[in-house]
Structure formats: C-alpha cells, structure tokens
Write an enzyme that holds these catalytic residues in place. Structure first.
Site, PDB file in Angstrom:
ATOM      1  N   LYS A 153       0.810  -1.221   0.000  1.00 14.25           N
ATOM      2  CA  LYS A 153       0.000   0.000   0.000  1.00 14.25           C
ATOM      3  C   LYS A 153       0.844   1.271   0.000  1.00 14.25           C
ATOM      4  O   LYS A 153       0.320   2.357  -0.261  1.00 14.25           O
ATOM      5  CB  LYS A 153      -0.945   0.006   1.199  1.00 14.25           C
ATOM      6  CG  LYS A 153      -1.902  -1.176   1.251  1.00 14.25           C
ATOM      7  CD  LYS A 153      -2.865  -1.185   0.079  1.00 14.25           C
ATOM      8  CE  LYS A 153      -3.934  -2.266   0.258  1.00 14.25           C
ATOM      9  NZ  LYS A 153      -4.915  -2.261  -0.834  1.00 14.25           N
ATOM     10  N   SER A 209      -3.200 -12.503   4.261  1.00 19.82           N
ATOM     11  CA  SER A 209      -3.684 -12.224   2.906  1.00 19.82           C
ATOM     12  C   SER A 209      -2.632 -12.626   1.875  1.00 19.82           C
ATOM     13  O   SER A 209      -2.956 -13.204   0.827  1.00 19.82           O
ATOM     14  CB  SER A 209      -4.077 -10.758   2.760  1.00 19.82           C
ATOM     15  OG  SER A 209      -2.998  -9.906   3.061  1.00 19.82           O
TER      16      SER A 209
END
Length: 300
Positions: A47, A261
């Site tokens: 991110k 994830s």
C-alpha cells in the site's frame, strides 16, 4: 551529492523464488513460484505505492496542500502507508478502522502521528467508509478514497506491473493477488495484459464465513469503483484456516514472514501449480507478518 529520500525507497521490491513449499510437485511440472516482497517497502506493505501515488497526484492537481486534513477508511495497511506519506509531506491524517483489527496496525498508524477513530466491528469496513463520507460532508477533511481513486491502481500500472515483467524477463504466465481494495490486481493486470494478453490474472478472496485481514468479498453496494471484472480471469476462494496455515508454513519453511492475505495468495498460487506446466507464477507478498503477532496466527 544526491541522496535518496524515503519516497525513493518505495517500490523495486525483490521477487524471490520459493524453494521448499510445493516441493517435487512444482519441480516435476517445471513450474516456478515467485513471491514479490512488498513488506520491504518503508511502511511495510504494497500500500505504500498507492498511498504515495494518491497524495502526490492530489497535490499536482491542486486538490490538497500541506497542512490539510486527510481522511481514509482502512483495514490497516493503507492507513499505515497513508500515515507515513502524510507525515513526510506535511498533512494531518485521520484514519477510520474497525475496532477488531490488530493492535500492531493501530499502533503503527499512531506512531506516524495519525488520529485513529475505531468503528464497531459489527459494521465492518462498510460502516467505516460511510462514517468517512459523513466526516467529509461535515467539512472535517478530504477523503482520498482508495476504493474509487484511479491513482491507486495506476501506481501498480506504472511500478508493480513493470517490475514483475522486468524481473521475470517477460516469462510470467500467472499473476495472483489478494483482493481488498483491488488496486494492486487492477493495475498489475492492466500492465501485464498489455504486454501479453495470455497472462492469467487470478484474485484470492475469503470463502464464506472466513475473516482474512486484507482480503474482502464486498457486498455489491460497496464494491470498489476501481474494480473492473474484465481484468480478472478468475477468482479463487480461500479459507481462513488455509491462509493462516500457509502464513506459518511460509515463515517456518521459506523464511518469508508475511500476513494471512499474502499467504492466501500463495495458497492459490500453489493450487495453480498443480494444474499447469512450464509456468511462472507470481504472487504478491503484500505485507510483513510482524503486524499480526497479537492475533495468534503465529503462536509462541
């Protein structure tokens, strides 16, 4: 003499080959499984790329200026990345997140100086997104909106995708990514499909009843506006148990310490390797495992 700034260290993360997980089965099929270590970014996740892109492009358009207050609903990694970029570029950051997310994530955001608003876990990310919208309407700041902001996937179109193509020398055949905001998979798919339309793009999402931080199966009304179904060839469901087991295996067997994830994406990459031959399968290792220690995924 020119020196790097922290911003210059975002991206160009290593692409490493798994040596043990998959073992003989992968080798007999002449497959290669590669993980892109996005935890090597300065705030610890993929991110960082989108956070810098969204803030930098908003500045260029004149939408924001240093000293402004930025607001974002986040499940963790985007919030940490935005808090870092806001700190280095002179913004106040307000982050809204469900109260049941890991303590490490909350503390990391606070360390960068962000104000954190915890929302009820029963409302999930949907409630956090709605509250962010209300705060913006009330004049409390500006939402960058990772879910609808094209500067999110464009970060991966201009950096992550080209890096994968470069580092595999164009040999990549399959790309696997967890699907949260979907910015990573959208941007990388756009780039790789331009280079070679035959590259398969596979998304990982949690199966019904599973809670995997960083991966979501969105209700239709909350589906990120940046998401384009045509850019994903197929979606694979992953259970919480399988993702957490793979996270432990990656750490213990490969030395790759990542979150669930990323491990879910690895689980899907291994599934693919059982059905194809002569394949180069790349998955995104989207963050580091140390921000999940309090969750019990990695028992002492």
């Amino acid at each position: 003499m020119a020196y790097l700034t922290l911003e210059d260290t975002i991206g160009n993360t290593p692409l490493i080959q798994l040596k043990l997980i998959g073992g003989d089965s992968v080798r007999q099929r002449n497959n290669i499984i590669l993980g892109k270590l996005e935890g090597n970014n300065p705030a610890g996740s993929v991110k960082d790329r989108a956070a810098l892109s969204m803030i930098r492009h908003a500045e260029e358009r004149g939408t924001i200026k240093p000293g402004d207050t930025l607001i974002e609903a986040t499940s963790g990694n985007t919030g940490i990345a935005l808090a870092m970029v806001a700190a280095m570029r002179g913004y106040k950051m307000v982050l809204l997140m469900p109260e049941n997310l890991s303590e490490e994530r909350k503390q990391s955001m606070a360390a960068y100086g962000a104000r954190i608003i915890l929302t009820p876990k029963t409302g999930g990310m949907e409630y956090a997104r709605d509250l962010a919208e209300k705060m913006q309407k009330d004049g409390e700041g500006l939402i960058l909106d990772q879910f609808a902001n094209q500067d999110n996937p464009s970060a991966h179109y201009t950096s992550t995708g080209p890096e994968i193509w470069r580092d595999t020398h164009g040999a990549v055949t399959h790309f696997v990514s967890a699907m949260g905001t979907t910015g990573t998979i959208m941007g990388v798919s756009h780039y790789l499909k331009e280079k070679n339309p035959a590259v398969q793009i596979i998304g990982a999402q949690p199966e019904e009843g599973s809670q995997i931080p960083g991966i979501r199966k969105w209700p239709e009304a909350y589906l990120p506006r940046i998401f384009d179904r045509s850019r994903v060839d197929r979606v694979e469901n992953v259970s919480q148990s399988a993702a957490e087991t793979m996270a432990r295996r990656l750490a213990a067997e490969e030395g790759v310490f990542c979150g669930p994830s990323a491990a879910g994406a690895c689980e899907v990459a291994l599934r693919i390797s059982q059905t194809v031959e002569n394949a180069t399968i790349v998955f995104i290792v989207c963050d580091r495992g140390d921000r999940y220690l309090s969750t019990g995924i990695f028992p002492a």
